[in-house]
Design an enzyme around this catalytic site. Structure first.
Site, PDB file in Angstrom:
ATOM      1  N   ASP A 168       0.810  -1.213   0.000  1.00 43.55           N
ATOM      2  CA  ASP A 168       0.000   0.000   0.000  1.00 43.55           C
ATOM      3  C   ASP A 168       0.843   1.263   0.000  1.00 43.55           C
ATOM      4  O   ASP A 168       0.418   2.294  -0.524  1.00 43.55           O
ATOM      5  CB  ASP A 168      -0.913   0.031   1.231  1.00 43.55           C
ATOM      6  N   ASP A 251      -2.507   5.622  -2.884  1.00 40.62           N
ATOM      7  CA  ASP A 251      -1.911   4.439  -2.275  1.00 40.62           C
ATOM      8  C   ASP A 251      -1.172   3.688  -3.380  1.00 40.62           C
ATOM      9  O   ASP A 251      -1.676   3.562  -4.500  1.00 40.62           O
ATOM     10  CB  ASP A 251      -2.981   3.523  -1.672  1.00 40.62           C
ATOM     11  N   HIS A 299      -7.530  -0.153  -4.201  1.00 39.30           N
ATOM     12  CA  HIS A 299      -6.422  -1.063  -4.483  1.00 39.30           C
ATOM     13  C   HIS A 299      -6.799  -2.004  -5.637  1.00 39.30           C
ATOM     14  O   HIS A 299      -7.844  -2.633  -5.628  1.00 39.30           O
ATOM     15  CB  HIS A 299      -5.963  -1.824  -3.242  1.00 39.30           C
ATOM     16  N   ASP A 301      -5.195  -4.780  -6.914  1.00 43.04           N
ATOM     17  CA  ASP A 301      -4.659  -6.135  -7.073  1.00 43.04           C
ATOM     18  C   ASP A 301      -5.591  -7.271  -6.671  1.00 43.04           C
ATOM     19  O   ASP A 301      -5.216  -8.438  -6.768  1.00 43.04           O
ATOM     20  CB  ASP A 301      -3.317  -6.277  -6.344  1.00 43.04           C
ATOM     21  N   CYS A 403      -0.709  -7.976  -1.221  1.00 42.97           N
ATOM     22  CA  CYS A 403      -0.804  -6.839  -0.304  1.00 42.97           C
ATOM     23  C   CYS A 403       0.236  -6.903   0.817  1.00 42.97           C
ATOM     24  O   CYS A 403       0.787  -5.874   1.212  1.00 42.97           O
ATOM     25  CB  CYS A 403      -2.190  -6.793   0.324  1.00 42.97           C
TER      26      CYS A 403
END
Length: 419
Positions: A168, A251, A299, A301, A403
């Site tokens: 992150d 991020d 995010h 992913d 992550c």
């Protein structure tokens, strides 16, 4: 696109290290020559301290070098669950969490995550580190921090959260490690846990950039963001997010790399942050904005995870609006199977689709959830060996294998896989 071999440092990082080393050397030398003889003791102490601290040097091999998500992994940072605290239930946190967990945040915001659950998460990540080492990967860890400490800036007051998800906050592009500014107030000082590591990489020749730190004043957030439930609001699909364009924020986990970089505008990454990255990385790297049918993007992913040259996992529940662009470029788009994680397992900060949040050890090896047998079979059908690890309790803190890690060094070159 530029094609270069990262000789474990690259020219830009080496030049920067050489220049800084020369400047420091000249400054210390001039000071010592000008100082009176009576200061010889202080000068000797300064010299000893300079020797004790690892000097900035021009390396033969770079400590930081990674261009994509799948080249052979040599070194990785793995996060820490120790001392993890529930973030205060502010507007930006509410916009990124599911309604059924809002009472949890209202009750425990600013306090530690449940101790028994946290203990199990710590043990799982330790085992993950052991398995990575067994696979030949060097594992580095952030520093333990007391996240319960309240801090205050001229614009807000908060407590911290954790250093569990290095993906992150840290983005490696070539021989450069970039600290993201973040968008949650509870993560404002998260960089402190990683500073000792980053300084070490810098002293060994890596390029180190810190993106502009946002003030995180009230103007950065839509204080009236009208959320009833994350599931039913469609504001993000209409281009309306809890973060405004008051100042740059992003991020690092909203970016994913395949030579080129792909990024989404999300609840934590605004267009000003994307434009800062685009200008910073130009002309060596292209940054492409992509979007998804996702009512609550945060995010990339667990939505769009690139796992090989021209090979991507695309979440069937959050289809990519530009998928034809990838297919036209010759990419293979794979839809991962529905996750098997049970409904009653707590996912305070994430969705079930962490099953596709995998870490590629190389093109033919992937670290995957030991409980997700269907996605294991999917990888095996692609000729990719699965390295199975159980991190169910760690998942609850908001991330899967991708992550929980930042790949510091992969053995490969800068190439273009997208035209």
């Amino acid at each position: 696109m530029l094609r270069v071999r990262c000789l474990r440092g690259g020219s830009r990082g080496a030049e920067a290290a050489h220049l800084i080393g020369a400047m420091v050397g000249r400054a210390v030398s001039g000071w010592l020559q000008a100082a009176p003889q009576s200061t010889s003791t202080a000068a000797a102490a300064l010299s000893r301290r300079a020797v004790e601290e690892e000097p900035v040097t021009e390396p033969e091999e770079a400590p930081v070098c990674s261009y994509n998500e799948w080249d052979p992994l040599e070194e990785v940072i793995v996060g820490r669950a120790e001392n993890a605290h529930v973030p205060p239930f502010t507007v930006e946190v509410k916009a990124n969490t599911y309604e059924k967990y809002w009472p949890f945040y209202q009750k425990y915001g600013g306090q530690s995550f449940p101790a028994d659950h946290l203990k199990k998460a710590v043990a799982e990540i330790e085992e993950m580190c052991n398995i990575l080492r067994h696979e030949g990967v060097t594992v580095r860890r952030p520093e333990p921090i007391d996240w319960s400490v309240e801090y205050k800036t001229p614009d807000f007051t908060s407590t911290g959260m954790y250093a569990a998800m290095p993906r992150d906050i840290l983005l490696v592009v070539g021989n450069e490690i970039i600290e993201a500014p973040m968008a949650w107030r509870s993560r404002f000082f998260e960089y402190r846990a990683y500073r000792p590591l980053i300084k070490e990489y810098f002293r060994k020749g890596a390029k180190w950039t810190t993106a502009p730190k946002p003030t995180m004043a009230d103007e950065l957030y839509d204080q009236e963001y009208p959320i009833r439930t994350v599931e039913d609001h469609k504001l993000a699909a209409q281009g309306k997010f809890v973060t405004t364009e008051h100042e740059p924020c992003f991020d690092a986990a909203d970016f994913i790399r395949a030579g080129d970089l792909f990024v989404q505008r999300s609840q934590v990454t605004n267009f000003m942050g994307i434009e800062w990255m685009r200008r910073h990385l130009a002309p060596d790297y292209n940054v492409h904005i992509i979007s998804f049918k996702d009512p609550n993007p945060m995010h990339i992913d667990a939505t769009f995870n690139i796992i090989g040259p021209g090979l991507v996992l695309s979440n069937p529940d959050r289809p990519c609006q530009q998928i034809k662009m990838f297919k036209k470029a010759g990419w293979t788009v794979v839809k991962p199977p529905t996750p098997l994680i049970p409904d009653d397992h707590p996912l305070w900060m994430s969705s079930k689709w962490l099953s596709m949040n995998v870490l590629m050890l190389d093109e033919k090896r992937v670290m995957v959830d030991a409980n997700e047998s269907t996605i294991q079979k999917m990888f095996e059908s692609l000729g990719i060996k699965t390295v199975k690890v159980n991190i169910r309790h760690a998942n609850s803190l908001g991330g899967g294998f991708h992550c929980w890690t930042t790949d510091v060094r992969r053995r490969g070159t800068l190439q273009s896989y997208f035209h």
